[in-house]
Each structure stands twice: as structure tokens, then as C-alpha cells.
Design an enzyme around this catalytic site. Structure first.
Site: not given
Length: 552
Positions: A96, A196, A246, A322-323
Site C-alpha cells: 500500500d 492510496d 483508490e 479498512h475504512d
């Protein structure tokens, strides 16, 4: 670009996956310990969220050193071992990369604060009076997106937390530094990269106030973002690596460019439009509760699936990360139909056109933990918005109800491996409280149940690898006006699948044409046969049925 259509990616949040040394924090050796489980599940890649050196203000998304491991997660030797052990099992590692911003603890930012002009140009500093930010933009974590540094007489931009300073991608030295990070991890044997909030890296030419929103319209999918991505991919030689961006508040048109086969930018895109159908006010405001609008969800899926197909571009298929809150708590049913709804939601997304992602615990139907006090939350965004909600006049009970549905910590509770104390995640108290239902929902229990959610996920993964129509077939949607049903076909040459999903906790019906009379059921979440008179198909609560037709 390489073809990842029959691959499945598993996301690991290392801090909550498996603790190997008894400190209550998941770590890299803990991931190694569970590689056999992941191999048995059938996944091809592991996406690990950041484990780099970080002050952990935003759980690792505030990187202070891109090339070193935070000691809480282990050592470089541990990481080398993870890469090697993954390769033995044909599992690639996917890292990531947080390239929109760094931690203010990063050496670059510390040198900027010390007055070094070179490193001030690594970030976005603007001169101004201490009571007048350069723009009225709001941080995604609440409050102004600008922070004043009195010693410099300048403001710096932080679209996220105040400790996450945005990088200046206009500076070619910054772009070269980030390329070197990719080259470093490639040399270590890393096989993929997730970028990200990468569509925010290109900031506007002119800085101006936003009197209608929070400023995102000025920096989302910015003027040079495609050029920057093409350069990054080309100069690091990752054209054939699995890469996913993302994309925050993006558009279909941009995602066709980001992941189009001819563009040579990314393999695929995450977009989040389908996960905003329960936001009051849509994209603008997630901290208001409302029931999901399933008709809107259907419209979004059809728009994006068909649009990306026409554009020869590729989707990343996902419900959880994870969000995001746990999907079975959000769009499913935690009670009577927990198992059925978890399976239905899994099948619906996995059988679409794109590459599926599984977030740790999703494959066993983990739920939101339903915390009852603010002290149980660790997430900086959740703590910030708790105070904002109170200041807006919400009671503590109302604010906690919102957090229980919306907080990012809903997905960050420890992975539930067993029914033992601390759910087999650790021998000691974890860094964040375990969900109370771990005795009912855990890997150990589901491994012993042939009808478990875990076994359903294994079958979905196996079907994608066995049936080319799932991996590469075209998609077409049916029952467009039927609010209770999402249905679509997948077609490749003479192979054809029909996928029928009921969103409701009551029966739903859909038209069932003569064409599918000879269809063979290959997947479902109810053991007994469905009601079918070949004119109307009756779907039971949260039922999924998948029918297959081959060559006549």
C-alpha cells in the site's frame, strides 16, 4: 497490461490480523503464521495496508519512512520471509503506497520546517496571514485543510489529518523520490501496489474558495493526474504488475482512463459510489444515518459495470476494506439471516465483471462491533467527528449510534480466529476491543461447517478460476425496475450465467424466461430447491441463485 481477471485479492490490516508476540498488536510474523489458511482459501495476492515507520496518527497511513518497517510490525527480515513464504504458496504480496501525503514526522517535512527550501518545495506551502487560510477547503477528517506554521509564516495543505502533509507532485524531484520507493520494493520481490487516494495527487493551478462544498471539486482527478500516473508506471516498470488506485469521489470517465487497457496507467480502480447509497446527502456527508437506497445501488452497479465494459477498463470489486463498516451489518442482516445475507452479498459482487477483493473477516461474516463508548474507538476520524457531532447538538447517545454504523474502526477489530479468549488473535488484550460475537463467528467454527460462509467464499474463488465466463465474460443487467432484486447475466461465447440476488428479508419475485428452463444451478445459499414455475422465480429472504447454461 497483464490480465488479472481470474485472480482474487485478500486485504490484510496487519495491526488486527494476527499477533505473534503477545503485545496485542498484529504483525508480519502473524501473517506468515496464517499463510496456509490463505492458500487454502484460494487467494492469489495479499494486499497489506501500511506497516512502514509511522507515528500511527492515522493507523499507518501517515508514513514517516517508506523503506523501513515499523518495529511494532516486525523487521525487514520478517518481511523478506513473508515474501518468500508467499511465493512458495503462489501468493504475491501487494503493498500500500501512500503517495498523496507523508507524515509530518517524515524527514522531508522536518527539513522543510527547518527552513530548507528544497524540502519546502516537496510539500504545498502558501504564504499568508495567520488568520487567513489560503482557501476555505475542509479536511476530510474535519476542520480546515490548512495548518499555519508561525516560524515560517506559511500554511501547508493537509487534505487529511493535520499530521499528513500533502506532497507537491508538480515537483519532479518528488516524483523521482516516489519512483525510487517503488523500485526498492520491486527489488524485494513485491508483486503489486495499491495507491492510496491517488486521484488527489494533482492539485489545481489556481487556488480558490469552494462556496458549495469542501474543496474536493478543485483537486479530485486533477489536471495532471493521468500524466503523473503514466510516468510513475512507465519509469518503474510496473506495467504488468497488479496495480489498483483508490479513487476518491471520482467519475466513470476518469476511471475508464485510469484502468483502460490502452492507457498504461493502472490495472484497476476502486471507486466508492456504491458505498454511499446510505449517506444522507450522498457523497457530501456520511455522518447522517439513513436506510440504504437499493434502487440507487442497482443504478450505480449497472452504470459502472456497463461503462467500464464499454471502455475496456477494469473494476476492483469490493464491499469491505479498512475504512468501511462491515457489509453484513450495513446491507445485510446480523440476526436471523446473517449467514444467508453474507453469502448473497459475497456472490453478488464476486460474480460481476472485475477482480474481487476480500477484506479480512469478510469471508466469515464478521460484523460491526457496536461499541458503546467513545473510549473504545481508536480512529482519529471517528474521534474528531464525535466532537463535531456533539458541537452540532447531537446527544452522546446519538453520536455513538452514528459512530456504531459509520466508524472506520468497525472494520478494524481483531480477526476472529477461534472462540478462545481474545478470539485467537492474541494472548493478551488487543489494541482495540474484540467484537462480542467472536464465540459465534470465527474461522475455527466455520472450518468445521460445510455450509459456512467460509466454504461459500472458497467456492466463489474456485468458480472464478474454473469458469472463464466469470473471469472474462460480458455483463448485462436484468430486472432494472425491481427494487428487491439485483440480477445480471455473464456471457462468453456460448457460456452463460444468470445471477439472481434478493436484497430483502422477505420473498421477492422476478420474471423467469423459458431461456433458463434448462439452466443448471451451480450456486445458492439455501440447500433446498427454489420455487420456480419458469415464468416467475421466487427468491427467499436474501437468497442468491446462480444458473449456468453451456453449449446447446
Amino acid at each position: 497490461m497483464a490480465d488479472f481477471s481470474n485472480k482474487v485479492i485478500y486485504q490484510i490490516y496487519p495491526k488486527s490480523f494476527k499477533d505473534s508476540n503477545g503485545d496485542g498488536i498484529g504483525d508480519i510474523p502473524g501473517v506468515i503464521e496464517k499463510l496456509d489458511y490463505l492458500q487454502d482459501l484460494g487467494v492469489d495476492y495479499l494486499w497489506l495496508t501500511p506497516f512502514f515507520v509511522s507515528p500511527q496518527r492515522d493507523n499507518g497511513y501517515d508514513v514517516a519512512d517508506y523503506r523501513n518497517i515499523d518495529p511494532m510490525f516486525g523487521t525487514m527480515e520478517d518481511l523478506d520471509n513473508l515474501i518468500a513464504e508467499g511465493e512458495k504458496r503462489n501468493i504475491g504480496l501487494m503493498f500500500d503506497m501512500v503517495f498523496n501525503h507523508t507524515s509530518t514526522s517524515h524527514e522531508w517535512f522536518r527539513r522543510a520546517l527547518a527552513g530548507e527550501k528544497k524540502y519546502q518545495d516537496y510539500y504545498i506551502f502558501k504564504e499568508g496571514a495567520p488568520d487567513q487560510p489560503p482557501t476555505n477547503w475542509q479536511s476530510k477528517f474535519g476542520g480546515s485543510a490548512w495548518e499555519y506554521v508561525s516560524s515560517l509564516g506559511k500554511w501547508y495543505l493537509h487534505l487529511f489529518d493535520v499530521t499528513q502533509a500533502d506532497l507537491n507532485w508538480k515537483n519532479p524531484e518528488v516524483r523521482e523520490e516516489l519512483k525510487e520507493v517503488i523500485r526498492f520494493w520491486k527489488a524485494k520481490g513485491v508483486k503489486g501496489f495499491r495507491f492510496d487516494v491517488v486521484n488527489l495527487i494533482s492539485k489545481p493551478e489556481i487556488w480558490e474558495d469552494d462556496f458549495e462544498g469542501d474543496g474536493r471539486k478543485f483537486y479530485t482527478d486533477g489536471p495532471y493526474v493521468h500524466e503523473y500516473l503514466k510516468e510513475l508506471v512507465r519509469d518503474t516498470g510496473i506495467e504488468d504488475y497488479v496495480t489498483v488506485g483508490e479513487m476518491s469521489s471520482t467519475t466513470l470517465e476518469h476511471c475508464i482512463r485510469y484502468s483502460g487497457a490502452e492507457e498504461k496507467e493502472l490495472s484497476m480502480c476502486f471507486n466508492f459510489h456504491h458505498l454511499k447509497v446510505d449517506y444522507r446527502g450522498g457523497d457530501k456527508w456520511k455522518w447522517e444515518l439513513m436506510e440504504p437506497d437499493y434502487m440507487e445501488l442497482k443504478v450505480i452497479f449497472e452504470k459502472w459495470q456497463m461503462g467500464m465494459q464499454r471502455g475496456n477498463a477494469w473494476n476492483a470489486l469490493f464491499w469491505c476494506n479498512h475504512d468501511q463498516p462491515r457489509i453484513v451489518s450495513r446491507f445485510g442482516n446480523e440476526g436471523e439471516y446473517w449467514k444467508e445475507s453474507a453469502k448473497m452479498l459475497a456472490g453478488m459482487i464476486h460474480l460481476m465483471r472485475g477482480t474481487p477483493y476480500i477484506y479480512q473477516g469478510e469471508e466469515i461474516g464478521m460484523t460491526n462491533p457496536h461499541y458503546t463508548s467513545i473510549e473504545q474507538y481508536a480512529d482519529v476520524e471517528s474521534r474528531n467527528y464525535y466532537e463535531i457531532l456533539l458541537n452540532e447538538g447531537k446527544t452522546k447517545e446519538e453520536a455513538l449510534e452514528i459512530l456504531a454504523a459509520r466508524s472506520r474502526d468497525n472494520s478494524r477489530t481483531p480477526m476472529q480466529w477461534t472462540d478462545e479468549r481474545y478470539c485467537g488473535f492474541s494472548d493478551t488484550k488487543p489494541w482495540i476491543p474484540v467484537s462480542d460475537n467472536f464465540e459465534k463467528i470465527n474461522v475455527k467454527k466455520q472450518k468445521q461447517d460445510r455450509d459456512s460462509i467460509l466454504e461459500f467464499y472458497k467456492k466463489l474463488i474456485m468458480l472464478r478460476k474454473e469458469k472463464e465466463v466469470i473471469a472474462r465474460g460480458n455483463i448485462e443487467f436484468m430486472e432494472v425496475e425491481n427494487a428487491g432484486v439485483l440480477a445480471y447475466t455473464r456471457c462468453l461465447d456460448k457460456q452463460k450465467l444468470l445471477v439472481c440476488c434478493n436484497f430483502r428479508d422477505v420473498e421477492s419475485q422476478m420474471e423467469f424466461t423459458q431461456e433458463w428452463k434448462s439452466g443448471r444451478k451451480i450456486l445458492g445459499n439455501y440447500e433446498e430447491n427454489h420455487k420456480n414455475n419458469y415464468k416467475v422465480l421466487t427468491l427467499r429472504p436474501y437468497e442468491i441463485i446462480v444458473l449456468e447454461k453451456g453449449e446447446e
